[in-house]
Design a protein around this motif. Structure first.
Motif, PDB file in Angstrom:
ATOM      1  N   ASP A 239       0.926  -1.240  -0.036  1.00  0.00           N
ATOM      2  CA  ASP A 239      -0.128  -0.064   0.066  1.00  0.00           C
ATOM      3  C   ASP A 239       0.978   1.461   0.103  1.00  0.00           C
ATOM      4  OD1 ASP A 239      -2.437  -1.566   0.131  1.00  0.00           O
ATOM      5  OD2 ASP A 239      -2.313  -1.317   2.179  1.00  0.00           O
ATOM      6  N   LEU A 240       2.090   1.432   0.768  1.00  0.00           N
ATOM      7  CA  LEU A 240       2.624   2.473   0.878  1.00  0.00           C
ATOM      8  C   LEU A 240       3.577   2.678  -0.496  1.00  0.00           C
ATOM      9  CD1 LEU A 240       4.217   1.989   4.409  1.00  0.00           C
ATOM     10  CD2 LEU A 240       2.668   3.796   3.694  1.00  0.00           C
ATOM     11  N   ALA A 241       3.925   1.368  -1.098  1.00  0.00           N
ATOM     12  CA  ALA A 241       4.536   1.558  -2.004  1.00  0.00           C
ATOM     13  C   ALA A 241       3.839   1.985  -3.505  1.00  0.00           C
ATOM     14  CB  ALA A 241       5.286   0.067  -2.571  1.00  0.00           C
ATOM     15  N   ASP A 242       2.710   1.710  -3.379  1.00  0.00           N
ATOM     16  CA  ASP A 242       1.680   2.195  -4.507  1.00  0.00           C
ATOM     17  C   ASP A 242       1.231   3.615  -4.309  1.00  0.00           C
ATOM     18  OD1 ASP A 242       1.394  -0.523  -5.364  1.00  0.00           O
ATOM     19  OD2 ASP A 242      -0.403  -0.837  -4.367  1.00  0.00           O
ATOM     20  N   THR A 243       1.239   3.998  -3.063  1.00  0.00           N
ATOM     21  CA  THR A 243       0.885   5.360  -2.767  1.00  0.00           C
ATOM     22  C   THR A 243       2.205   6.388  -3.244  1.00  0.00           C
ATOM     23  OG1 THR A 243      -0.422   4.763  -0.816  1.00  0.00           O
ATOM     24  CG2 THR A 243       0.529   7.155  -1.088  1.00  0.00           C
ATOM     25  N   ILE A 244       3.284   5.907  -3.088  1.00  0.00           N
ATOM     26  CA  ILE A 244       4.696   6.778  -3.302  1.00  0.00           C
ATOM     27  C   ILE A 244       5.320   6.431  -4.688  1.00  0.00           C
ATOM     28  CG2 ILE A 244       5.235   7.288  -1.187  1.00  0.00           C
ATOM     29  CD1 ILE A 244       7.392   5.287  -1.259  1.00  0.00           C
ATOM     30  N   GLY A 245       4.714   5.331  -5.405  1.00  0.00           N
ATOM     31  CA  GLY A 245       5.012   5.231  -6.827  1.00  0.00           C
ATOM     32  C   GLY A 245       6.391   4.297  -6.856  1.00  0.00           C
ATOM     33  N   SER A 246       6.502   3.336  -5.872  1.00  0.00           N
ATOM     34  CA  SER A 246       7.792   2.430  -5.653  1.00  0.00           C
ATOM     35  C   SER A 246       7.316   1.244  -5.591  1.00  0.00           C
ATOM     36  CB  SER A 246       8.466   2.849  -4.383  1.00  0.00           C
ATOM     37  OG  SER A 246       9.560   2.457  -4.144  1.00  0.00           O
ATOM     38  N   THR A 247       8.549   0.352  -5.393  1.00  0.00           N
ATOM     39  CA  THR A 247       8.256  -1.131  -5.131  1.00  0.00           C
ATOM     40  C   THR A 247       7.897  -1.464  -3.583  1.00  0.00           C
ATOM     41  OG1 THR A 247      10.291  -1.651  -5.171  1.00  0.00           O
ATOM     42  CG2 THR A 247       9.318  -1.708  -7.294  1.00  0.00           C
ATOM     43  N   ARG A 248       7.296  -2.649  -3.463  1.00  0.00           N
ATOM     44  CA  ARG A 248       7.281  -3.114  -2.128  1.00  0.00           C
ATOM     45  C   ARG A 248       8.687  -3.296  -1.447  1.00  0.00           C
ATOM     46  NH1 ARG A 248       8.288  -7.278   0.321  1.00  0.00           N
ATOM     47  NH2 ARG A 248       8.803  -8.366  -1.554  1.00  0.00           N
ATOM     48  N   VAL A 249       9.676  -3.872  -2.422  1.00  0.00           N
ATOM     49  CA  VAL A 249      10.695  -4.189  -1.903  1.00  0.00           C
ATOM     50  C   VAL A 249      11.591  -2.876  -1.180  1.00  0.00           C
ATOM     51  CG1 VAL A 249      13.084  -5.206  -2.366  1.00  0.00           C
ATOM     52  CG2 VAL A 249      11.051  -6.310  -3.194  1.00  0.00           C
ATOM     53  N   SER A 250      11.422  -1.841  -2.059  1.00  0.00           N
ATOM     54  CA  SER A 250      12.117  -0.701  -1.957  1.00  0.00           C
ATOM     55  C   SER A 250      11.604  -0.004  -0.434  1.00  0.00           C
ATOM     56  CB  SER A 250      11.990   0.368  -2.914  1.00  0.00           C
ATOM     57  OG  SER A 250      12.838  -0.075  -3.927  1.00  0.00           O
ATOM     58  N   VAL A 251      10.208  -0.161  -0.281  1.00  0.00           N
ATOM     59  CA  VAL A 251       9.571   0.374   0.895  1.00  0.00           C
ATOM     60  C   VAL A 251      10.087  -0.510   2.160  1.00  0.00           C
ATOM     61  CG1 VAL A 251       7.421   0.518   2.025  1.00  0.00           C
ATOM     62  CG2 VAL A 251       7.664   1.528  -0.313  1.00  0.00           C
ATOM     63  N   THR A 252       9.917  -1.841   1.929  1.00  0.00           N
ATOM     64  CA  THR A 252      10.357  -2.555   3.076  1.00  0.00           C
ATOM     65  C   THR A 252      12.047  -2.387   3.461  1.00  0.00           C
ATOM     66  OG1 THR A 252       8.998  -4.379   2.631  1.00  0.00           O
ATOM     67  CG2 THR A 252      10.933  -5.141   3.991  1.00  0.00           C
ATOM     68  N   ARG A 253      12.854  -2.094   2.661  1.00  0.00           N
ATOM     69  CA  ARG A 253      14.091  -1.954   2.872  1.00  0.00           C
ATOM     70  C   ARG A 253      14.442  -0.577   3.663  1.00  0.00           C
ATOM     71  NH1 ARG A 253      17.256   1.149   0.144  1.00  0.00           N
ATOM     72  NH2 ARG A 253      15.874   1.133  -1.817  1.00  0.00           N
ATOM     73  N   LEU A 254      13.579   0.569   3.059  1.00  0.00           N
ATOM     74  CA  LEU A 254      13.460   1.846   3.661  1.00  0.00           C
ATOM     75  C   LEU A 254      12.873   1.623   5.126  1.00  0.00           C
ATOM     76  CD1 LEU A 254      12.802   3.876   0.765  1.00  0.00           C
ATOM     77  CD2 LEU A 254      14.977   4.009   2.033  1.00  0.00           C
ATOM     78  N   LEU A 255      11.789   1.116   5.338  1.00  0.00           N
ATOM     79  CA  LEU A 255      11.277   1.110   6.453  1.00  0.00           C
ATOM     80  C   LEU A 255      12.422   0.286   7.539  1.00  0.00           C
ATOM     81  CD1 LEU A 255       7.588   0.248   5.922  1.00  0.00           C
ATOM     82  CD2 LEU A 255       8.512   2.403   6.856  1.00  0.00           C
TER      83      LEU A 255
END
Length: 76
Positions: free
Chosen positions: A40-56
């Protein structure tokens, strides 16, 4: 949010915006009373789930956020 130059800036901007809408102040920061998946976060910011997980994970190591099974706590 999409106008932020980097994915990490977009995610941070989103995490700073969400408390305005769904916050629940607590002693250690602000708990987001909202269930969002990494996708959900990735879709909102135009990224991938993997990138969001790494950043979190990085933000958690830096002490900017705390995560439990159901909540995200902003310590910013």
């Amino acid at each position: 949010m999409i106008h932020q130059p980097s994915i990490s800036d977009r995610l941070l901007h989103l995490l700073l915006w969400l408390p305005d809408q769904f916050e629940q102040p607590i002693a250690t920061g602000t708990r987001l009373d909202l269930r969002l998946t990494h996708q959900d976060l990735a879709d909102t910011i135009g990224s991938t789930r993997v990138s969001v997980t790494r950043l979190l994970n990085q933000m958690e190591r830096q002490g900017k956020i705390e995560r439990s099974q159901c909540n995200l706590i902003l310590c910013l």
